[in-house]
Each structure stands twice: as structure tokens, then as C-alpha cells.
Design a protein around this motif. Structure first.
Motif, PDB file in Angstrom:
ATOM      1  N   ILE A 140      -7.882 -20.355  -4.829  1.00  0.00           N
ATOM      2  CA  ILE A 140      -7.699 -21.103  -6.064  1.00  0.00           C
ATOM      3  C   ILE A 140      -6.386 -21.886  -5.990  1.00  0.00           C
ATOM      4  O   ILE A 140      -5.380 -21.379  -5.507  1.00  0.00           O
ATOM      5  N   GLN A 141      -6.434 -23.123  -6.438  1.00  0.00           N
ATOM      6  CA  GLN A 141      -5.269 -23.999  -6.402  1.00  0.00           C
ATOM      7  C   GLN A 141      -4.444 -23.809  -7.673  1.00  0.00           C
ATOM      8  O   GLN A 141      -4.948 -23.388  -8.709  1.00  0.00           O
ATOM      9  N   GLU A 142      -3.169 -24.149  -7.597  1.00  0.00           N
ATOM     10  CA  GLU A 142      -2.246 -23.984  -8.719  1.00  0.00           C
ATOM     11  C   GLU A 142      -2.765 -24.688  -9.978  1.00  0.00           C
ATOM     12  O   GLU A 142      -2.741 -24.128 -11.074  1.00  0.00           O
ATOM     13  N   GLN A 143      -3.276 -25.922  -9.839  1.00  0.00           N
ATOM     14  CA  GLN A 143      -3.744 -26.684 -11.003  1.00  0.00           C
ATOM     15  C   GLN A 143      -5.032 -26.096 -11.593  1.00  0.00           C
ATOM     16  O   GLN A 143      -5.354 -26.351 -12.745  1.00  0.00           O
ATOM     17  N   GLN A 144      -5.781 -25.299 -10.823  1.00  0.00           N
ATOM     18  CA  GLN A 144      -7.005 -24.688 -11.331  1.00  0.00           C
ATOM     19  C   GLN A 144      -6.717 -23.448 -12.177  1.00  0.00           C
ATOM     20  O   GLN A 144      -7.536 -23.078 -13.015  1.00  0.00           O
ATOM     21  N   LEU A 145      -5.582 -22.799 -11.959  1.00  0.00           N
ATOM     22  CA  LEU A 145      -5.289 -21.545 -12.643  1.00  0.00           C
ATOM     23  C   LEU A 145      -5.261 -21.691 -14.159  1.00  0.00           C
ATOM     24  O   LEU A 145      -5.620 -20.770 -14.878  1.00  0.00           O
ATOM     25  N   GLY A 146      -4.855 -22.830 -14.675  1.00  0.00           N
ATOM     26  CA  GLY A 146      -4.765 -23.012 -16.118  1.00  0.00           C
ATOM     27  C   GLY A 146      -6.058 -23.441 -16.786  1.00  0.00           C
ATOM     28  O   GLY A 146      -6.134 -23.497 -18.011  1.00  0.00           O
ATOM     29  N   GLY A 156      -4.546 -16.387  -5.223  1.00  0.00           N
ATOM     30  CA  GLY A 156      -5.153 -15.681  -4.104  1.00  0.00           C
ATOM     31  C   GLY A 156      -6.652 -15.504  -4.250  1.00  0.00           C
ATOM     32  O   GLY A 156      -7.325 -15.165  -3.283  1.00  0.00           O
ATOM     33  N   ALA A 157      -7.203 -15.727  -5.459  1.00  0.00           N
ATOM     34  CA  ALA A 157      -8.640 -15.579  -5.670  1.00  0.00           C
ATOM     35  C   ALA A 157      -9.389 -16.675  -4.916  1.00  0.00           C
ATOM     36  O   ALA A 157      -8.917 -17.796  -4.799  1.00  0.00           O
ATOM     37  N   MET A 158     -10.576 -16.336  -4.412  1.00  0.00           N
ATOM     38  CA  MET A 158     -11.412 -17.291  -3.707  1.00  0.00           C
ATOM     39  C   MET A 158     -12.433 -17.845  -4.690  1.00  0.00           C
ATOM     40  O   MET A 158     -13.125 -17.074  -5.355  1.00  0.00           O
ATOM     41  N   VAL A 159     -12.506 -19.178  -4.782  1.00  0.00           N
ATOM     42  CA  VAL A 159     -13.430 -19.827  -5.714  1.00  0.00           C
ATOM     43  C   VAL A 159     -14.111 -20.999  -5.020  1.00  0.00           C
ATOM     44  O   VAL A 159     -13.619 -21.511  -4.006  1.00  0.00           O
ATOM     45  N   GLY A 160     -15.225 -21.443  -5.589  1.00  0.00           N
ATOM     46  CA  GLY A 160     -15.898 -22.630  -5.079  1.00  0.00           C
ATOM     47  C   GLY A 160     -15.012 -23.844  -5.281  1.00  0.00           C
ATOM     48  O   GLY A 160     -14.536 -24.097  -6.386  1.00  0.00           O
ATOM     49  N   GLN A 161     -14.773 -24.581  -4.224  1.00  0.00           N
ATOM     50  CA  GLN A 161     -13.884 -25.729  -4.315  1.00  0.00           C
ATOM     51  C   GLN A 161     -14.627 -27.050  -4.410  1.00  0.00           C
ATOM     52  O   GLN A 161     -14.141 -27.990  -4.990  1.00  0.00           O
ATOM     53  N   PHE A 162     -15.780 -27.109  -3.810  1.00  0.00           N
ATOM     54  CA  PHE A 162     -16.513 -28.357  -3.854  1.00  0.00           C
ATOM     55  C   PHE A 162     -17.981 -28.062  -3.633  1.00  0.00           C
ATOM     56  O   PHE A 162     -18.340 -27.063  -3.045  1.00  0.00           O
ATOM     57  N   GLY A 163     -18.791 -28.897  -4.114  1.00  0.00           N
ATOM     58  CA  GLY A 163     -20.228 -28.700  -4.037  1.00  0.00           C
ATOM     59  C   GLY A 163     -20.833 -29.191  -5.326  1.00  0.00           C
ATOM     60  O   GLY A 163     -20.139 -29.725  -6.190  1.00  0.00           O
ATOM     61  N   HIS A 164     -22.098 -29.005  -5.511  1.00  0.00           N
ATOM     62  CA  HIS A 164     -22.803 -29.569  -6.652  1.00  0.00           C
ATOM     63  C   HIS A 164     -22.171 -29.161  -7.982  1.00  0.00           C
ATOM     64  O   HIS A 164     -21.827 -29.993  -8.794  1.00  0.00           O
ATOM     65  N   ARG A 165     -21.975 -27.860  -8.228  1.00  0.00           N
ATOM     66  CA  ARG A 165     -21.423 -27.416  -9.512  1.00  0.00           C
ATOM     67  C   ARG A 165     -19.966 -27.812  -9.677  1.00  0.00           C
ATOM     68  O   ARG A 165     -19.564 -28.284 -10.710  1.00  0.00           O
ATOM     69  N   ALA A 166     -19.166 -27.582  -8.639  1.00  0.00           N
ATOM     70  CA  ALA A 166     -17.761 -27.960  -8.727  1.00  0.00           C
ATOM     71  C   ALA A 166     -17.643 -29.459  -8.942  1.00  0.00           C
ATOM     72  O   ALA A 166     -16.800 -29.942  -9.690  1.00  0.00           O
TER      73      ALA A 166
END
Length: 172
Positions: A140-146, A156-166
Motif C-alpha cells: 500500500i502506498q502512502e497516499q492510499q492509506l488515507g 506494509g499491507a498488500m493491496v491491488g494496485q492496478f487492474g479493472h477494479r483499481a
């Protein structure tokens, strides 16, 4: 007897949870050809809890991987600024080359705070065909945390970064 030695060992003896990346499934087209596969890549990480002298470790690691010290120092400083737990591995070199991996492994006695992790990674054998739909996961990126959709997640969490939903959620 040897109180200081055993006290130092006891301080490092605690329960910790470390996330591990699991390989994702292979995706096939209707003809049985793989659209997305898994491959292993290498990530060189620093473990701060094993570090007696962080500056010296950064210098040695930079020499081993052939990078300027500042490039090695940057992800470590970000992790410190975010107040990541001292036991969480800090990825410094992602998708490390074989020569970087060998150089770090050869210097393992000099670099006790550095480890090489084997990480499952996505591979698109058809020149990236439909990669925008399948996407990828990453830390997870800093700007995504908020953002509200990532509420409750921490650094440190792993999240979807790109793809259809993202892609749709970002509004691009």
C-alpha cells in the motif's frame, strides 16, 4: 550470570506477524493458453532489528548491489519516518538481478541485517495482453492509506494496485 546478554536476547524474543505473498492462480484463455503465470523474483530487504550500525549497513549494501548509498537509504528512511515496526523487513531492491543476489549472498557474514526473499510475481506471456484487467498487487502506498476503501490497513499491507477494479476506483 551474564544478565546483560540474556536481557538483550529476551528483548528480541517476542511474537511477530509477517505477511507472506502467496502465488496467485494461473489464468488461461479458452484455448488453454496461459494469459497470466507466476514466476519468482528476488527482493533484497533490510532487517533493522539485526542492525548494530545502520549507516555502515547501508554503505555495505550499496557496494554489494552497485547502487549509490542514497538510493539504498531512501526506502529505509521512508520506513523509519512511517514508524514501521523494527522487525518488518524493508524492501530495498525489488526484482533484484541475479548478480545482485549473488553479491549479497556472498557477503552474508558482512551483511547479517540483509536477506534475499524469493517473491512470487505475475508474468504476462502474451506481451502484456489484458494486463490492465488482471492487474497486480503491491505494498500500500502512502497516499492510499488515507482513502476510505483502505480504512483499517496499515503500512506494509498488500493491496491491488492496478487492474479493472483499481482502474475504476481511481477514476482514470
Amino acid at each position: 550470570m551474564q544478565h546483560d546478554t540474556y536481557e538483550a536476547w529476551a528483548d528480541k524474543n517476542y511474537l511477530r506477524t509477517l505477511p507472506l505473498r502467496a502465488p496467485r492462480g494461473v489464468v488461461f484463455d479458452r484455448h488453454g493458453r496461459a494469459l497470466v503465470e507466476n514466476r519468482d523474483s528476488f527482493t533484497i530487504v533490510v532487517l533493522r532489528e539485526r542492525t548494530a550500525n545502520l549507516d555502515q549497513a547501508i554503505r555495505r549494501l550499496a557496494g554489494a548491489v552497485g547502487w549509490p548509498e542514497e538510493r539504498v537509504r531512501e526506502p529505509i528512511q521512508r520506513a523509519i519516518a512511517r514508524r514501521d515496526p523494527i522487525f518488518r523487513p524493508i524492501p530495498v531492491v525489488q526484482n533484484a538481478t541475479l548478480s545482485q543476489v549473488v553479491a549479497v549472498k556472498a557477503r552474508q557474514l558482512e551483511l547479517p541485517e540483509v536477506e534475499v526473499l524469493q517473491v512470487p510475481t505475475r508474468q504476462y506471456p502474451s506481451d502484456g495482453l489484458a494486463a490492465h484487467l488482471f492487474g497486480y498487487v503491491g505494498e500500500i502506498q502512502e497516499q492510499q492509506l488515507g482513502r476510505p476503501e483502505y480504512a483499517g490497513l496499515e503500512s506494509g499491507a498488500m493491496v491491488g494496485q492496478f487492474g479493472h477494479r483499481a482502474y475504476l476506483q481511481r477514476g482514470d
